[in-house]
Design a protein around this motif. Sequence first.
Motif, PDB file in Angstrom:
ATOM      1  N   PRO A 168       0.920  -1.073   0.071  1.00  0.00           N
ATOM      2  CA  PRO A 168       0.029   0.262  -0.156  1.00  0.00           C
ATOM      3  C   PRO A 168       0.831   1.286   0.023  1.00  0.00           C
ATOM      4  N   LEU A 169       1.932   1.220   0.889  1.00  0.00           N
ATOM      5  CA  LEU A 169       2.714   2.289   0.746  1.00  0.00           C
ATOM      6  C   LEU A 169       3.462   2.665  -0.534  1.00  0.00           C
ATOM      7  N   MET A 170       3.735   1.808  -1.255  1.00  0.00           N
ATOM      8  CA  MET A 170       4.424   1.763  -2.615  1.00  0.00           C
ATOM      9  C   MET A 170       3.260   2.425  -3.410  1.00  0.00           C
ATOM     10  N   ALA A 171       2.130   1.642  -3.272  1.00  0.00           N
ATOM     11  CA  ALA A 171       0.945   2.559  -4.506  1.00  0.00           C
ATOM     12  C   ALA A 171       0.839   3.995  -4.171  1.00  0.00           C
ATOM     13  N   ALA A 172       0.766   4.351  -2.702  1.00  0.00           N
ATOM     14  CA  ALA A 172       0.212   5.625  -2.361  1.00  0.00           C
ATOM     15  C   ALA A 172       1.542   6.784  -2.787  1.00  0.00           C
ATOM     16  N   VAL A 173       2.834   6.168  -2.813  1.00  0.00           N
ATOM     17  CA  VAL A 173       3.942   6.805  -3.443  1.00  0.00           C
ATOM     18  C   VAL A 173       3.925   7.187  -4.923  1.00  0.00           C
ATOM     19  N   CYS A 174       3.471   6.032  -5.399  1.00  0.00           N
ATOM     20  CA  CYS A 174       3.556   5.941  -6.983  1.00  0.00           C
ATOM     21  C   CYS A 174       2.238   6.868  -7.614  1.00  0.00           C
ATOM     22  N   TYR A 175       1.213   7.023  -6.765  1.00  0.00           N
ATOM     23  CA  TYR A 175       0.145   7.737  -7.184  1.00  0.00           C
ATOM     24  C   TYR A 175       0.462   9.254  -6.539  1.00  0.00           C
ATOM     25  N   ILE A 210      -2.163  10.390   2.047  1.00  0.00           N
ATOM     26  CA  ILE A 210      -2.320   8.802   2.305  1.00  0.00           C
ATOM     27  C   ILE A 210      -0.987   8.344   2.777  1.00  0.00           C
ATOM     28  N   VAL A 211       0.040   8.890   2.291  1.00  0.00           N
ATOM     29  CA  VAL A 211       1.542   8.431   2.638  1.00  0.00           C
ATOM     30  C   VAL A 211       1.713   8.698   4.211  1.00  0.00           C
ATOM     31  N   GLU A 212       1.152   9.927   4.491  1.00  0.00           N
ATOM     32  CA  GLU A 212       1.439  10.606   5.615  1.00  0.00           C
ATOM     33  C   GLU A 212       0.460   9.623   6.912  1.00  0.00           C
ATOM     34  N   MET A 213      -0.697   9.108   6.328  1.00  0.00           N
ATOM     35  CA  MET A 213      -1.526   8.595   7.303  1.00  0.00           C
ATOM     36  C   MET A 213      -0.937   6.914   7.394  1.00  0.00           C
ATOM     37  N   LEU A 214      -0.511   6.424   6.179  1.00  0.00           N
ATOM     38  CA  LEU A 214       0.206   5.048   6.362  1.00  0.00           C
ATOM     39  C   LEU A 214       1.586   5.220   7.240  1.00  0.00           C
ATOM     40  N   ALA A 261      10.856   4.308  -1.560  1.00  0.00           N
ATOM     41  CA  ALA A 261      11.656   5.194  -1.853  1.00  0.00           C
ATOM     42  C   ALA A 261      12.239   4.957  -3.144  1.00  0.00           C
ATOM     43  N   ASP A 262      12.321   3.534  -3.694  1.00  0.00           N
ATOM     44  CA  ASP A 262      12.915   3.329  -4.822  1.00  0.00           C
ATOM     45  C   ASP A 262      11.778   3.753  -5.907  1.00  0.00           C
ATOM     46  N   TYR A 263      10.697   3.361  -5.860  1.00  0.00           N
ATOM     47  CA  TYR A 263       9.589   3.739  -6.494  1.00  0.00           C
ATOM     48  C   TYR A 263       9.341   5.400  -6.768  1.00  0.00           C
ATOM     49  N   ALA A 264       9.563   5.949  -5.459  1.00  0.00           N
ATOM     50  CA  ALA A 264       9.695   7.452  -5.535  1.00  0.00           C
ATOM     51  C   ALA A 264      10.694   8.172  -6.309  1.00  0.00           C
ATOM     52  N   ARG A 265      11.923   7.552  -6.388  1.00  0.00           N
ATOM     53  CA  ARG A 265      12.905   7.706  -7.288  1.00  0.00           C
ATOM     54  C   ARG A 265      12.479   7.527  -8.657  1.00  0.00           C
ATOM     55  N   LYS A 266      11.946   6.388  -9.070  1.00  0.00           N
ATOM     56  CA  LYS A 266      11.683   5.969 -10.452  1.00  0.00           C
ATOM     57  C   LYS A 266      10.580   6.881 -10.967  1.00  0.00           C
ATOM     58  N   THR A 267       9.648   7.102 -10.163  1.00  0.00           N
ATOM     59  CA  THR A 267       8.537   8.276 -10.762  1.00  0.00           C
ATOM     60  C   THR A 267       8.818   9.668 -10.308  1.00  0.00           C
ATOM     61  N   HIS A 268       9.976  10.066 -10.181  1.00  0.00           N
ATOM     62  CA  HIS A 268      10.344  11.490  -9.951  1.00  0.00           C
ATOM     63  C   HIS A 268       9.266  12.098  -8.998  1.00  0.00           C
ATOM     64  N   ARG A 269       9.178  11.629  -7.986  1.00  0.00           N
ATOM     65  CA  ARG A 269       8.395  11.994  -6.501  1.00  0.00           C
ATOM     66  C   ARG A 269       9.320  12.469  -5.482  1.00  0.00           C
ATOM     67  N   LYS A 270       9.690  13.660  -5.593  1.00  0.00           N
ATOM     68  CA  LYS A 270      10.868  14.034  -4.615  1.00  0.00           C
ATOM     69  C   LYS A 270      10.076  14.347  -3.314  1.00  0.00           C
TER      70      LYS A 270
END
Length: 159
Positions: free
Chosen positions: A104-111, A116-120, A138-147
């Motif tokens: 779920p955290l990976m999904a919240a990061v990617c989207y 929701i990330v804060e809630m999780l 964090a790897d997904y955040a980097r891959k999707t450019h979510r600084k």
Amino acid sequence: MSNWSTLLQSDDYLGVKKYLKEGADVNEKSEHGESVVSQALRLRCSDELLELLVASGADLFDADDEGVSVFDVAITYNNPMMVQKMIDEGIDVNETRRTSGFTPLMAAVCYNRKAIVEMLMSNGANTAIKDKLGLTGADYARKTHRKQMLGLLGEEEGA
């Protein structure tokens, strides 16, 4: 499921209430295993209709044939109210039924679901969990450019 689909597509609260009163199964599944409540989330039905489904016994711990849970759908379709409701009901924020291990955290990061990330995170999401590919949130955040997500996860951009 076609009656459900029609009612949910039009966000028909009174129609759903009547259908339930007539004995409709609130936990009926589509041919792909999608539950009524997951379909309602995907169709962005009103909070009132979602609350009616929950009050009528919708299984918030359900998952479809691919392992995508109601919790995952609430995150994907950005419904913090339902995410919090499921956390309050005792859902494990780190559990995934997806064979990929995508959490779920990976999904919240990617989207890019900041709230929701804060809630999780405030409910014990483990940032060190890796999926089957060996990737963390964090790897997904980097891959999707979510600084911004990296900051929420306590990571640096280049790390």
